[in-house]
Write a protein that holds these residues in place. Sequence first.
Motif, mmCIF file in Angstrom:
data_model
loop_
_atom_site.group_PDB
_atom_site.id
_atom_site.type_symbol
_atom_site.label_atom_id
_atom_site.label_comp_id
_atom_site.label_asym_id
_atom_site.label_seq_id
_atom_site.Cartn_x
_atom_site.Cartn_y
_atom_site.Cartn_z
ATOM 1 N N SER A 136 0.768 -1.130 -0.152
ATOM 2 C CA SER A 136 -0.055 -0.004 -0.214
ATOM 3 C C SER A 136 0.784 1.235 -0.020
ATOM 4 O O SER A 136 0.450 2.312 -0.350
ATOM 5 C CB SER A 136 -0.936 0.219 1.299
ATOM 6 O OG SER A 136 -1.857 -1.034 1.046
ATOM 7 N N TYR A 137 1.984 1.241 0.612
ATOM 8 C CA TYR A 137 2.944 2.476 0.675
ATOM 9 C C TYR A 137 4.226 2.101 0.456
ATOM 10 O O TYR A 137 4.878 0.991 0.707
ATOM 11 C CB TYR A 137 2.607 3.117 2.237
ATOM 12 C CG TYR A 137 1.385 3.726 2.433
ATOM 13 C CD1 TYR A 137 1.072 4.781 2.181
ATOM 14 C CD2 TYR A 137 0.369 2.847 3.078
ATOM 15 C CE1 TYR A 137 -0.123 5.308 2.602
ATOM 16 C CE2 TYR A 137 -0.664 3.088 3.507
ATOM 17 C CZ TYR A 137 -0.877 4.525 3.195
ATOM 18 O OH TYR A 137 -2.232 5.159 3.808
ATOM 19 N N VAL A 138 5.117 2.895 -0.234
ATOM 20 C CA VAL A 138 6.424 2.800 -0.195
ATOM 21 C C VAL A 138 7.152 4.012 0.232
ATOM 22 O O VAL A 138 6.436 5.271 -0.142
ATOM 23 C CB VAL A 138 6.924 2.637 -1.796
ATOM 24 C CG1 VAL A 138 6.527 1.198 -2.081
ATOM 25 C CG2 VAL A 138 6.612 3.703 -2.501
ATOM 26 N N TRP A 139 8.114 3.927 0.775
ATOM 27 C CA TRP A 139 9.094 5.225 0.962
ATOM 28 C C TRP A 139 9.486 6.073 -0.209
ATOM 29 O O TRP A 139 9.862 5.231 -1.238
ATOM 30 C CB TRP A 139 10.348 4.919 1.897
ATOM 31 C CG TRP A 139 10.037 4.531 3.211
ATOM 32 C CD1 TRP A 139 10.605 3.419 3.799
ATOM 33 C CD2 TRP A 139 9.630 5.209 4.401
ATOM 34 N NE1 TRP A 139 10.445 3.536 4.982
ATOM 35 C CE2 TRP A 139 9.722 4.625 5.316
ATOM 36 C CE3 TRP A 139 8.880 6.584 4.481
ATOM 37 C CZ2 TRP A 139 9.217 4.831 6.643
ATOM 38 C CZ3 TRP A 139 8.280 6.934 5.538
ATOM 39 C CH2 TRP A 139 8.519 6.083 6.741
ATOM 40 N N VAL A 177 8.216 10.574 4.513
ATOM 41 C CA VAL A 177 7.281 10.701 3.458
ATOM 42 C C VAL A 177 6.991 9.448 2.700
ATOM 43 O O VAL A 177 8.138 8.786 2.261
ATOM 44 C CB VAL A 177 7.050 11.817 2.470
ATOM 45 C CG1 VAL A 177 6.067 11.835 1.587
ATOM 46 C CG2 VAL A 177 7.114 13.187 3.355
ATOM 47 N N ALA A 178 5.841 8.719 2.585
ATOM 48 C CA ALA A 178 5.490 7.689 1.726
ATOM 49 C C ALA A 178 4.394 7.907 0.695
ATOM 50 O O ALA A 178 3.510 8.927 1.073
ATOM 51 C CB ALA A 178 4.967 6.345 2.373
ATOM 52 N N MET A 179 4.473 7.226 -0.479
ATOM 53 C CA MET A 179 3.312 7.315 -1.427
ATOM 54 C C MET A 179 2.439 6.488 -1.228
ATOM 55 O O MET A 179 2.681 5.129 -0.989
ATOM 56 C CB MET A 179 4.245 7.405 -2.816
ATOM 57 C CG MET A 179 3.108 7.630 -3.669
ATOM 58 S SD MET A 179 3.546 6.957 -5.494
ATOM 59 C CE MET A 179 4.531 8.266 -5.853
ATOM 60 N N ASN A 180 1.092 6.507 -1.068
ATOM 61 C CA ASN A 180 0.046 5.476 -1.234
ATOM 62 C C ASN A 180 0.006 5.201 -2.608
ATOM 63 O O ASN A 180 -0.349 6.062 -3.550
ATOM 64 C CB ASN A 180 -1.028 6.190 -0.528
ATOM 65 C CG ASN A 180 -2.484 5.145 -0.679
ATOM 66 O OD1 ASN A 180 -2.677 4.680 -1.709
ATOM 67 N ND2 ASN A 180 -2.970 4.867 0.697
#
Length: 201
Positions: A136-139, A177-180
């Motif tokens: 779901s998320y990545v740095w 910060v991570a991107m959804n």
Amino acid sequence: MLSLLLLLLVGTTFAQESGDYAEENFDQLIKVTNDEGNNFESFDEANDEKEDECDENGLSLSQESDNIEPDVTEKAEDAVCPDKGTCSYHVFFASRTFQRARRICRCRRGNLSSIHSYGTNNFLRRFLRKTCRNISYVWIGVWKRNTCFPYRNIDRSRLDYANWASGQRKSYGRWCVAMNLHTGQWFSLRCRTRLPFLCTF
């Protein structure tokens, strides 16, 4: 009158000392609450070079357990890499803290990915959704060192694009910060959270 003045002076001094004590304890409580075990001395600029020392194989001596290879690589178009002629995005499915992910990228002569346009953000969201179905998320390469510092790209390039989710550009404290991957929006998370990550090199 003199005794009243003396009493007032003693009372003020006592109140001030008590207030100082309470204020110091409150500041300490705020610090502990915000850090939540999030030890950032390693992000100090003075320690950057030491922390990112790599041996001749490209791995730092403190990272032998992180001798991992990217799970997926995608070559980017020139328009997606504004600072270089060509570059590739490398996705690591293994979950790491932001600091560890940063080290792994840097020891491969790259960095956590900075994003400079809507087109790049959308390209990466589609690429990641296609290749990382259970994630779901990545740095990504954006962080906020502390309350006094603004958000910035970890590679020191200008932060000229952002895609914050509502309420996620947090101003107080230290955030990474991570991107959804479902929406492409950015979220401020505690830096000790373990997530897959995206490198550019």
